[in-house]
Design an enzyme around this catalytic site. Structure first.
Site, PDB file in Angstrom:
ATOM      1  N   GLU A 266      13.107  15.415  -4.875  1.00 51.88           N
ATOM      2  CA  GLU A 266      12.663  16.261  -6.156  1.00 51.88           C
ATOM      3  C   GLU A 266      13.647  16.087  -7.380  1.00 51.88           C
ATOM      4  O   GLU A 266      13.272  15.758  -8.564  1.00 51.88           O
ATOM      5  CB  GLU A 266      12.398  17.571  -5.966  1.00 51.88           C
ATOM      6  CG  GLU A 266      11.316  17.932  -4.925  1.00 51.88           C
ATOM      7  CD  GLU A 266      10.989  19.244  -4.717  1.00 51.88           C
ATOM      8  OE1 GLU A 266      11.953  20.022  -4.644  1.00 51.88           O
ATOM      9  OE2 GLU A 266       9.911  19.844  -4.378  1.00 51.88           O
TER      10      GLU A 266
ATOM     11  N   ASN B 242       8.424  -3.549   2.729  1.00 50.33           N
ATOM     12  CA  ASN B 242       6.992  -3.237   3.288  1.00 50.33           C
ATOM     13  C   ASN B 242       6.369  -3.411   4.453  1.00 50.33           C
ATOM     14  O   ASN B 242       6.055  -2.741   5.514  1.00 50.33           O
ATOM     15  CB  ASN B 242       5.984  -4.327   2.257  1.00 50.33           C
ATOM     16  CG  ASN B 242       4.582  -3.931   2.565  1.00 50.33           C
ATOM     17  OD1 ASN B 242       4.318  -2.910   2.680  1.00 50.33           O
ATOM     18  ND2 ASN B 242       3.857  -5.311   2.539  1.00 50.33           N
TER      19      ASN B 242
ATOM     20  N   GLU C  64      12.686  22.112   2.565  1.00 52.89           N
ATOM     21  CA  GLU C  64      12.950  21.084   1.646  1.00 52.89           C
ATOM     22  C   GLU C  64      14.377  20.699   1.634  1.00 52.89           C
ATOM     23  O   GLU C  64      14.891  19.472   1.203  1.00 52.89           O
ATOM     24  CB  GLU C  64      12.321  21.212   0.199  1.00 52.89           C
ATOM     25  CG  GLU C  64      11.032  21.341   0.261  1.00 52.89           C
ATOM     26  CD  GLU C  64      10.645  21.552  -1.355  1.00 52.89           C
ATOM     27  OE1 GLU C  64      11.214  21.932  -2.145  1.00 52.89           O
ATOM     28  OE2 GLU C  64       9.182  21.384  -1.254  1.00 52.89           O
TER      29      GLU C  64
ATOM     30  N   HIS D 184       0.801  -1.274  -0.013  1.00 46.71           N
ATOM     31  CA  HIS D 184      -0.020  -0.112   0.077  1.00 46.71           C
ATOM     32  C   HIS D 184       0.844   1.285   0.034  1.00 46.71           C
ATOM     33  O   HIS D 184       1.718   1.374   0.641  1.00 46.71           O
ATOM     34  CB  HIS D 184      -0.849   0.006   1.234  1.00 46.71           C
ATOM     35  CG  HIS D 184      -1.944  -0.884   1.470  1.00 46.71           C
ATOM     36  ND1 HIS D 184      -1.917  -2.189   1.573  1.00 46.71           N
ATOM     37  CD2 HIS D 184      -3.292  -0.579   1.345  1.00 46.71           C
ATOM     38  CE1 HIS D 184      -3.196  -2.773   1.502  1.00 46.71           C
ATOM     39  NE2 HIS D 184      -3.939  -1.768   1.481  1.00 46.71           N
TER      40      HIS D 184
ATOM     41  N   ASP E 176      14.334  17.829  -1.268  1.00 46.20           N
ATOM     42  CA  ASP E 176      15.132  18.539  -2.154  1.00 46.20           C
ATOM     43  C   ASP E 176      15.786  17.053  -3.300  1.00 46.20           C
ATOM     44  O   ASP E 176      15.934  16.971  -4.370  1.00 46.20           O
ATOM     45  CB  ASP E 176      16.326  19.278  -2.046  1.00 46.20           C
ATOM     46  CG  ASP E 176      15.790  20.740  -1.901  1.00 46.20           C
ATOM     47  OD1 ASP E 176      14.871  21.077  -2.393  1.00 46.20           O
ATOM     48  OD2 ASP E 176      16.699  21.491  -1.295  1.00 46.20           O
TER      49      ASP E 176
ATOM     50  N   ASP F  16       7.836  18.430  -8.116  1.00 44.92           N
ATOM     51  CA  ASP F  16       7.954  19.600  -7.132  1.00 44.92           C
ATOM     52  C   ASP F  16       6.898  19.370  -6.047  1.00 44.92           C
ATOM     53  O   ASP F  16       5.715  19.549  -6.116  1.00 44.92           O
ATOM     54  CB  ASP F  16       7.496  20.946  -7.725  1.00 44.92           C
ATOM     55  CG  ASP F  16       7.701  21.962  -6.881  1.00 44.92           C
ATOM     56  OD1 ASP F  16       8.085  21.889  -5.853  1.00 44.92           O
ATOM     57  OD2 ASP F  16       7.353  23.157  -7.067  1.00 44.92           O
TER      58      ASP F  16
HETATM   59 MN    MN Z   1       2.442  -1.861   3.384  1.00 47.68          MN
HETATM   60 MN    MN Z   2       8.998  21.531  -3.655  1.00 50.74          MN
END
Ligand code: MN
Ligand code: MN
Length: 294
Positions: free
Chosen positions: A268, A166, A288, A135, A265, A274
């Site tokens: 990203e 997981n 960030e 999930h 950052d 973003d």
């Molecule tokens: Mn899970």
């Molecule tokens: Mn950002």
């Protein structure tokens, strides 16, 4: 279908209110008998709060946007990638009222609301692959109702995730986040997957289900932690705690999620997104760049 349902709820609520007024009148009338209407449970959140911090990839509901298609499930939002068969990211909000007594529904299933003609990853698409149906928005964050919990079992909320990632490292971070909520915080969480090729309990794989599902190389998560309150976006400031991690999709992963902390950052840079784009640039620049160390 869902919109129709909510419209129906609103209509019921309106008619319920009308009936209550009628009741007040009928109590003054000896021949009037009270009208009994069963209570209607409203949706847990009146407005969709899942993209308050932004839409990291500008996902859209345009069906031509096959690699970045927006699915608004109400309890969370998804950027779905048709050809990878997995989400790019999932975004949701967690408050204490999201936690209830609804048991885990375990109703893994295809998302039949994908555009016509798109392959629907099914409950058994990851079967015997050595990867869990991992999930992104966790089942345990959505226990206020059967509908809320069931929503997390759509396969468009899953990535093939190495079991130790997981169940242990990623799961421990999920648990930690819920302790923050129980301690008086509300969270905005964005989680996703990128790259290709992971190592599950049967070894390395790049795709599953005859190439229709990509096994990501990494999973990532960004958690914005705010004290409970309102006007959430405006309360994000330079001192707001943000927990960010990138974890390898590898069964030899370290148990401790804290060892995978990084900056927004860096996520990203890795993904091209973003994240937290609705937060002012000046504040993004500060929060960030920081790596959580609590
Ligand atoms: Mn899970
Ligand atoms: Mn950002």
């Amino acid at each position: 279908m869902k919109k129709t349902f909510y419209f129906f709820l609103i209509a019921l609520t309106v008619s319920f209110t009308a009936c209550q007024k009628d009741n007040i009148i009928s109590t003054t009338n000896p021949v009037g008998s009270p009208i009994v209407v069963p209570p209607v449970a409203p949706p847990t959140q009146a407005t969709d709060s899942t993209l308050v911090m932004g839409n990291p990839s500008n996902a859209s509901v345009n069906i031509a946007d096959i690699g970045n298609y927006l699915l608004r499930e109400g309890y969370y939002s998804v950027s779905y990638n048709r050809d990878r068969g997995i989400p790019n990211w999932v975004s949701w909000h967690v408050v204490a009222t999201d936690f209830g007594s609804t048991p885990r529904q375990d109703n893994f299933r295809a998302n039949t609301e994908l555009p016509a003609g798109w392959y629907q990853v099914g409950a058994n698409s990851f079967l015997s692959s050595g990867f869990d149906r991992g999930h992104m928005c966790p089942s345990s964050d959505r226990t206020s109702s059967v509908d809320a919990n069931s929503s997390t079992f759509l396969m468009t909320n899953m990535v093939p995730q190495a079991p130790n990632n997981n169940q242990v490292t990623w799961g421990n971070l999920e648990d930690y986040c819920r302790t923050l909520v129980q301690g008086g915080s509300e969270l905005y969480i964005i989680a996703g997957a990128y790259g290709e090729g992971g190592t599950g309990s049967n070894g390395l794989a790049t795709t599953l289900d005859n190439g229709r599902v990509t096994v990501p190389a990494n999973v990532w998560k960004v958690v914005v932690v705010l004290p409970n309150g309102s006007n959430d976006l405006s309360r994000v400031g330079n001192s707001t705690r943000v927990i960010s991690v990138i974890m390898p999709n590898d069964d030899t992963i370290n148990n401790d999620w804290r060892t995978y902390r990084t900056s927004v950052d860096f996520i990203e840079q890795e993904t091209g997104y973003d994240i937290l784009s609705k937060v002012s640039s000046a504040i993004q620049n500060v929060i960030e760049a920081r790596v959580d160390n609590l």
